[in-house]
Design a protein around this motif. Structure first.
Motif, short mmCIF file in Angstrom:
data_model
loop_
_atom_site.label_atom_id
_atom_site.label_comp_id
_atom_site.label_asym_id
_atom_site.label_seq_id
_atom_site.Cartn_x
_atom_site.Cartn_y
_atom_site.Cartn_z
N THR A 82 0.85 -1.19 0.00
CA THR A 82 0.00 0.00 0.00
C THR A 82 0.89 1.24 0.00
O THR A 82 1.71 1.41 0.89
CB THR A 82 -0.93 0.03 1.22
OG1 THR A 82 -1.83 -1.08 1.15
CG2 THR A 82 -1.74 1.32 1.28
N LEU A 83 0.71 2.06 -1.02
CA LEU A 83 1.47 3.31 -1.10
C LEU A 83 0.74 4.37 -0.30
O LEU A 83 -0.44 4.66 -0.56
CB LEU A 83 1.62 3.76 -2.55
CG LEU A 83 2.32 5.10 -2.76
CD1 LEU A 83 3.78 5.03 -2.32
CD2 LEU A 83 2.22 5.54 -4.21
N SER A 84 1.40 4.96 0.68
CA SER A 84 0.90 6.12 1.43
C SER A 84 1.87 7.25 1.15
O SER A 84 3.02 7.20 1.60
CB SER A 84 0.85 5.82 2.93
OG SER A 84 -0.05 4.78 3.20
N TYR A 85 1.42 8.25 0.39
CA TYR A 85 2.36 9.26 -0.09
C TYR A 85 1.65 10.60 -0.24
O TYR A 85 0.48 10.66 -0.60
CB TYR A 85 2.89 8.81 -1.46
CG TYR A 85 4.10 9.56 -1.95
CD1 TYR A 85 5.36 9.28 -1.45
CD2 TYR A 85 3.97 10.56 -2.91
CE1 TYR A 85 6.47 9.97 -1.91
CE2 TYR A 85 5.08 11.25 -3.37
CZ TYR A 85 6.32 10.94 -2.87
OH TYR A 85 7.42 11.64 -3.32
N THR A 86 2.40 11.66 0.04
CA THR A 86 1.90 13.02 -0.18
C THR A 86 2.62 13.58 -1.40
O THR A 86 3.83 13.82 -1.35
CB THR A 86 2.15 13.90 1.06
OG1 THR A 86 1.50 13.31 2.19
CG2 THR A 86 1.60 15.31 0.84
N PHE A 87 1.88 13.75 -2.47
CA PHE A 87 2.46 14.30 -3.70
C PHE A 87 2.54 15.81 -3.56
O PHE A 87 1.60 16.46 -3.09
CB PHE A 87 1.59 13.91 -4.90
CG PHE A 87 1.50 12.42 -5.09
CD1 PHE A 87 2.49 11.73 -5.77
CD2 PHE A 87 0.44 11.70 -4.57
CE1 PHE A 87 2.42 10.36 -5.94
CE2 PHE A 87 0.35 10.33 -4.73
CZ PHE A 87 1.35 9.66 -5.41
N THR A 88 3.68 16.38 -3.94
CA THR A 88 3.90 17.81 -3.72
C THR A 88 3.72 18.64 -4.99
O THR A 88 3.46 19.84 -4.91
CB THR A 88 5.31 18.06 -3.17
OG1 THR A 88 6.27 17.50 -4.06
CG2 THR A 88 5.46 17.41 -1.79
N GLN A 89 3.87 18.02 -6.14
CA GLN A 89 3.77 18.76 -7.40
C GLN A 89 2.51 18.35 -8.15
O GLN A 89 2.11 17.19 -8.13
CB GLN A 89 4.98 18.48 -8.29
CG GLN A 89 6.29 18.95 -7.70
CD GLN A 89 7.45 18.62 -8.62
OE1 GLN A 89 7.34 17.81 -9.52
NE2 GLN A 89 8.59 19.25 -8.38
N THR A 90 1.92 19.31 -8.83
CA THR A 90 0.77 19.01 -9.68
C THR A 90 1.26 18.58 -11.06
O THR A 90 2.40 18.87 -11.45
CB THR A 90 -0.15 20.23 -9.82
OG1 THR A 90 0.58 21.31 -10.40
CG2 THR A 90 -0.72 20.66 -8.47
N GLY A 91 0.41 17.88 -11.77
CA GLY A 91 0.75 17.47 -13.12
C GLY A 91 0.35 16.03 -13.38
O GLY A 91 -0.34 15.40 -12.58
N SER A 92 0.82 15.51 -14.50
CA SER A 92 0.54 14.13 -14.90
C SER A 92 1.83 13.32 -14.80
O SER A 92 2.88 13.76 -15.29
CB SER A 92 0.00 14.11 -16.33
OG SER A 92 -0.31 12.80 -16.71
N PHE A 93 1.75 12.15 -14.19
CA PHE A 93 2.92 11.34 -13.92
C PHE A 93 2.64 9.87 -14.26
O PHE A 93 1.49 9.44 -14.32
CB PHE A 93 3.32 11.42 -12.44
CG PHE A 93 3.51 12.83 -11.95
CD1 PHE A 93 4.73 13.45 -12.07
CD2 PHE A 93 2.45 13.52 -11.37
CE1 PHE A 93 4.91 14.75 -11.61
CE2 PHE A 93 2.62 14.81 -10.91
CZ PHE A 93 3.85 15.44 -11.03
N LYS A 94 3.71 9.10 -14.41
CA LYS A 94 3.60 7.67 -14.58
C LYS A 94 3.87 7.02 -13.22
O LYS A 94 4.94 7.20 -12.64
CB LYS A 94 4.61 7.16 -15.61
CG LYS A 94 4.53 5.67 -15.86
CD LYS A 94 5.48 5.28 -16.98
CE LYS A 94 6.19 4.01 -16.62
NZ LYS A 94 7.19 3.63 -17.61
N LEU A 95 2.88 6.29 -12.71
CA LEU A 95 3.00 5.59 -11.44
C LEU A 95 3.05 4.10 -11.75
O LEU A 95 2.21 3.58 -12.48
CB LEU A 95 1.80 5.90 -10.54
CG LEU A 95 1.78 5.31 -9.14
CD1 LEU A 95 2.94 5.85 -8.30
CD2 LEU A 95 0.46 5.60 -8.45
#
Length: 117
Positions: A82-95
């Motif tokens: 389970t990934l628990s993460y706070t993303f800081t940048q907006t945009g489109s990403f590959k996860l």
């Protein structure tokens, strides 16, 4: 009449005691090259910048023989199912979620869109 009641009570007790057997299930056996990923996540997922987000995934076998990692645009950001993460940048990403067991790799890829709060 009394014997009918005694018979019914004995039948009921027999059924009740028979249903109390050990219902524990054992894990199925997995071949060395078997590795499964279970998720209800869609190919496109979203998050809000600055907010803790969780993406849960299950892997099998769940016996400790599987190593996992989450990658955001190729950079490791987590090593638990389970990934628990706070993303800081907006945009489109590959996860990407990768699982490895005995040299066998299985993965899932997602398009992540992070929006402003």
């Amino acid at each position: 009449m009394k014997t009918k009641y005694i018979f019914l009570i004995l039948c009921f007790l027999g059924i009740a005691m028979g249903s109390c057997k050990d219902d524990s299930a054992s894990n199925p056996a997995f071949a060395d090259d078997e590795l499964y990923i279970y998720t209800d996540m869609l190919e496109s997922v979203s998050a809000i910048a600055g907010t803790l987000t969780e993406f849960p995934i299950l892997v099998s076998p769940a016996d400790g023989s599987v190593s996992v990692k989450w990658l955001l645009d190729g950079e490791v950001i987590g090593t638990a199912p389970t990934l628990s993460y706070t993303f800081t940048q907006t945009g489109s990403f590959k996860l990407r979620f990768e699982a490895v067991r005995n040299g066998t790799t299985n993965f899932r890829e997602f398009t992540l869109v992070v929006t402003a709060p």
